[in-house]
Design a protein around this motif. Structure first.
Motif, PDB file in Angstrom:
ATOM      1  N   ILE A  62       8.943  76.242  53.890  1.00 43.82           N
ATOM      2  CA  ILE A  62       8.538  75.372  52.784  1.00 43.82           C
ATOM      3  C   ILE A  62       7.042  75.458  52.513  1.00 43.82           C
ATOM      4  O   ILE A  62       6.420  74.488  52.083  1.00 43.82           O
ATOM      5  CB  ILE A  62       8.931  73.885  53.017  1.00 43.82           C
ATOM      6  CG1 ILE A  62       8.799  73.523  54.479  1.00 43.82           C
ATOM      7  CG2 ILE A  62      10.309  73.595  52.485  1.00 43.82           C
ATOM      8  CD1 ILE A  62       9.063  72.064  54.736  1.00 43.82           C
ATOM      9  N   LYS A  87       5.746  74.226  49.252  1.00 45.63           N
ATOM     10  CA  LYS A  87       5.690  72.778  48.982  1.00 45.63           C
ATOM     11  C   LYS A  87       4.474  72.132  49.633  1.00 45.63           C
ATOM     12  O   LYS A  87       4.354  70.901  49.632  1.00 45.63           O
ATOM     13  CB  LYS A  87       6.952  72.088  49.527  1.00 45.63           C
ATOM     14  CG  LYS A  87       8.249  72.673  49.033  1.00 45.63           C
ATOM     15  CD  LYS A  87       8.557  72.203  47.636  1.00 45.63           C
ATOM     16  CE  LYS A  87       9.886  72.762  47.188  1.00 45.63           C
ATOM     17  NZ  LYS A  87      10.052  72.692  45.741  1.00 45.63           N
ATOM     18  N   LEU A  98      10.462  66.253  47.692  1.00 44.34           N
ATOM     19  CA  LEU A  98      11.260  67.203  48.459  1.00 44.34           C
ATOM     20  C   LEU A  98      12.679  66.671  48.693  1.00 44.34           C
ATOM     21  O   LEU A  98      12.895  65.459  48.718  1.00 44.34           O
ATOM     22  CB  LEU A  98      10.596  67.465  49.820  1.00 44.34           C
ATOM     23  CG  LEU A  98       9.512  68.533  49.890  1.00 44.34           C
ATOM     24  CD1 LEU A  98       8.357  68.221  48.965  1.00 44.34           C
ATOM     25  CD2 LEU A  98       9.012  68.708  51.310  1.00 44.34           C
ATOM     26  N   GLN A 137      14.454  69.445  53.160  1.00 48.18           N
ATOM     27  CA  GLN A 137      13.049  69.881  53.210  1.00 48.18           C
ATOM     28  C   GLN A 137      12.188  68.860  53.932  1.00 48.18           C
ATOM     29  O   GLN A 137      11.323  69.225  54.729  1.00 48.18           O
ATOM     30  CB  GLN A 137      12.536  70.096  51.780  1.00 48.18           C
ATOM     31  CG  GLN A 137      13.181  71.309  51.114  1.00 48.18           C
ATOM     32  CD  GLN A 137      12.872  71.368  49.626  1.00 48.18           C
ATOM     33  OE1 GLN A 137      12.671  70.346  48.972  1.00 48.18           O
ATOM     34  NE2 GLN A 137      12.852  72.576  49.084  1.00 48.18           N
ATOM     35  N   ARG A 197      12.594  69.250  57.540  1.00 52.95           N
ATOM     36  CA  ARG A 197      11.869  70.419  58.057  1.00 52.95           C
ATOM     37  C   ARG A 197      10.371  70.124  58.153  1.00 52.95           C
ATOM     38  O   ARG A 197       9.696  70.611  59.065  1.00 52.95           O
ATOM     39  CB  ARG A 197      12.152  71.635  57.174  1.00 52.95           C
ATOM     40  CG  ARG A 197      13.554  72.199  57.427  1.00 52.95           C
ATOM     41  CD  ARG A 197      13.816  73.457  56.646  1.00 52.95           C
ATOM     42  NE  ARG A 197      14.184  73.179  55.258  1.00 52.95           N
ATOM     43  CZ  ARG A 197      14.028  74.042  54.260  1.00 52.95           C
ATOM     44  NH1 ARG A 197      13.489  75.219  54.494  1.00 52.95           N
ATOM     45  NH2 ARG A 197      14.410  73.722  53.049  1.00 52.95           N
TER      46      ARG A 197
END
Ligand code: ATP
Ligand code: MG
Lengths: 248, 268
Positions: free
Chosen positions: A134, A137, A145, A149, A152
């Motif tokens: 990611i 991001k 998100l 995500q 994570r």
């Protein structure tokens, strides 16, 4: 399979935890060795979270001893914050910091706790974001998100401290089904790299792939321990059989 | 007997918390159409009346309007200084009220209970004259301390509510990363509580501005006192207090609008 001369990362001896009169942990003893991956399963309310949370003292136990990375964590002389630096935790509800960007989520504790320079913290953060997939991001706020995500991010945030042990409390049970895989993939990679992990989960596929040991808890006790295969093929206790048939 | 209870989905985030303490003025919001109109009528009406009076009845209204602005400045000074001090007091009181340390918690709770049980005017007199016995301070400084000590207790409750509105998982995440409780308070909890705290703090600001008129009794030349001075010399009581009331109204309405705009910005 587990060599007895390996270093113990966690040693729990005769641990009790009460909530009022309820025995959430009832004489639990458990050793976790360096590099070992242990999956904990059991019905709701059986004490899985309590066990995990007692390892980094988010829950204070009433009796027994817990030695983590060589420190008796319930000894008043132990600086619990030092121990926690070495023990990452991932929560069911992610608990990412909503007011910080993804990158800041990863750098905050590195800077404040590990006393790293901002540049160093950023470098480590970017590397980890890339690893969990990611990096794109990095500058977003967490609410932009998806759940997978965010989880994570939470894993990467814990890893940024470069812990020796990772605790996961049902990391995928708040996720929509299509996002479970992406989180488990990250965890599998981590396991293959040799991280010591204690994972509360009912994802038996994950257990089968990485677990050295599976522990079945019931009413605050460890009722049965064995390899994932043991649990699939011939669980001993009636309670274990019942439980396995429900989650498979 | 084994059962797996359904887990809450991530989308079911905890509800947004708003703290409502109704001693300021009604803060206009876009959804609240009726109030929005009421705000317009009151605000522009008050301005209209003031302008009308100044133009068509300059004696005494224009004279009054020339006389009171000094007082407006003092009112603002007392309000701003008191609120800043009250915020600091409120922060520590709020932290004390959520503290696990019994002694600190006890002190903070006692402060809140005592202050909330005594009328503001009585406190003003008491602190003003109590301070006067120990140190010789300018009236305005004593008045600011008195207002701040009073409002600090209310601010403390706002801070406490703001802090406890943050889900415990945030503290747990911070602590699990090795942060001390003060580090997690400073870096994780307070910045998030800020959003919840801001609207009621704005409300308290307006409330404090109105209550600051009480300091006119303590030899502080605020808006109300300037009005009284003018009125007692010219015997234009009705005209003076009409003007004073309109000026307070315009200020508080203007501020409440400003606060609601600020809130909208922050919530984006
Ligand atoms: N803070 C608390 N106060 C009171 N009781 C608690 C508290 N936390 C847990 N318990 C109780 O302790 C027992 C064990 O809870 P725990 O959360 O460890 O179970 P679990 O195995 O993680 O269950 P789940 O699968 O639902 O997460 C439960 O009966 C629970 O209700
Ligand atoms: Mg649990």
């Amino acid at each position: 399979m587990i060599k007895e001369d390996r270093r113990k990362m966690v040693e729990m001896q005769g641990v009790y935890k009460f909530f009022g009169t309820l025995k959430a942990l009832n004489n639990v003893s458990l050793d976790i060795y360096d590099g070992e991956k242990v999956v904990i399963v059991g019905p709701s309310g059986s004490g899985k979270s309590t066990l995990l949370r007692s390892i980094n003292k988010l829950e204070e136990i009433d009796a027994g001893s817990i030695i983590v990375d060589g420190f008796e964590i319930n000894d008043p002389a132990t600086n619990i914050n030092k121990v926690r630096e070495e023990v990452g935790m991932v929560f069911q509800q992610f608990n990412v910091f909503p007011h910080k960007s993804v990158l800041e989520n990863l750098t905050l504790a590195q800077i404040v706790v590990r006393k790293r320079s901002k540049a160093e913290a950023l470098e480590i953060a970017r590397k980890l974001l890339k690893k969990v997939g990611i990096l794109d991001k990095a500058d977003n706020k967490p609410h932009k998100l998806s759940g997978g995500q965010q989880q994570r991010v939470a894993i990467a945030r814990a890893l940024a401290m470069q812990p020796k042990l990772m605790l996961f409390d049902e990391p995928t049970s708040a996720l929509d089904p299509e996002m479970i895989g992406e989180v488990l993939d990250v965890m599998v990679t981590l396991a293959k790299e040799g991280m010591t992990m204690i994972v509360v989960t009912h994802e038996m596929g994950f257990a089968r792939e990485v677990a050295d040991r599976v522990i079945f808890m019931d009413e605050g006790r460890i009722l049965e321990t064995g390899t994932p295969e043991h649990f699939f093929s011939n669980p001993q206790h009636e309670r274990t059989k019942q439980f396995m048939s429900q989650i498979l | 007997m084994a059962e797996i209870k359904p887990k809450p989905k991530a989308s079911e985030q905890p509800k947004k918390v708003t703290i409502d303490i109704g001693d300021g003025v009604a803060i206009p919001s876009k959804e609240d159409v009726g109030l929005f109109t009421a705000w317009r009528v009151a605000f522009f009406g008050a301005i209209g009346i003031i302008v009308f009076l100044a133009l068509f009845k300059p004696d005494p209204y224009l004279k009054i309007m020339r006389f009171v602005p000094d007082g407006i400045l003092v009112t603002f000074q007392v309000t701003v200084e008191s609120i800043l001090l009250a915020l600091v007091l409120g922060l520590f009181t709020g932290l004390g009220r959520v503290s696990k340390n019994r002694f600190i918690n006890g002190i903070a709770s006692l402060y809140v209970e005592v202050i909330r049980g005594i009328p503001l005017l009585v406190q003003l007199f008491y602190i003003y004259f109590a301070l006067g016995r120990i140190v010789k301070l300018p009236p305005i400084t004593s008045a600011v301390f008195a207002m701040a000590i009073c409002y600090g207790a209310y601010m403390g409750e706002i801070f406490r509510a703001g802090i406890t509105s943050i889900p415990p998982g945030q503290t747990e995440a911070a602590r699990s990363l090795g942060m001390t409780s003060s580090q997690s308070m400073y870096h994780v909890i307070l910045p998030q509580a800020f959003k919840t705290i801001l609207p009621p703090v704005g409300n308290e600001f307006v409330a404090l501005l109105k209550d600051s008129s009480l300091v006119s009794i303590l030899a502080v030349s605020d808006l109300l006192r300037r009005g009284r001075e003018f009125a007692s010399e010219t015997f234009t009581y009705f005209e003076t207090y009409t003007t004073v009331a309109l000026v307070y109204l315009i200020i508080t309405l203007f501020l409440s609008k400003l606060i609601s705009i600020m809130e909208e910005r922050i919530n984006d």
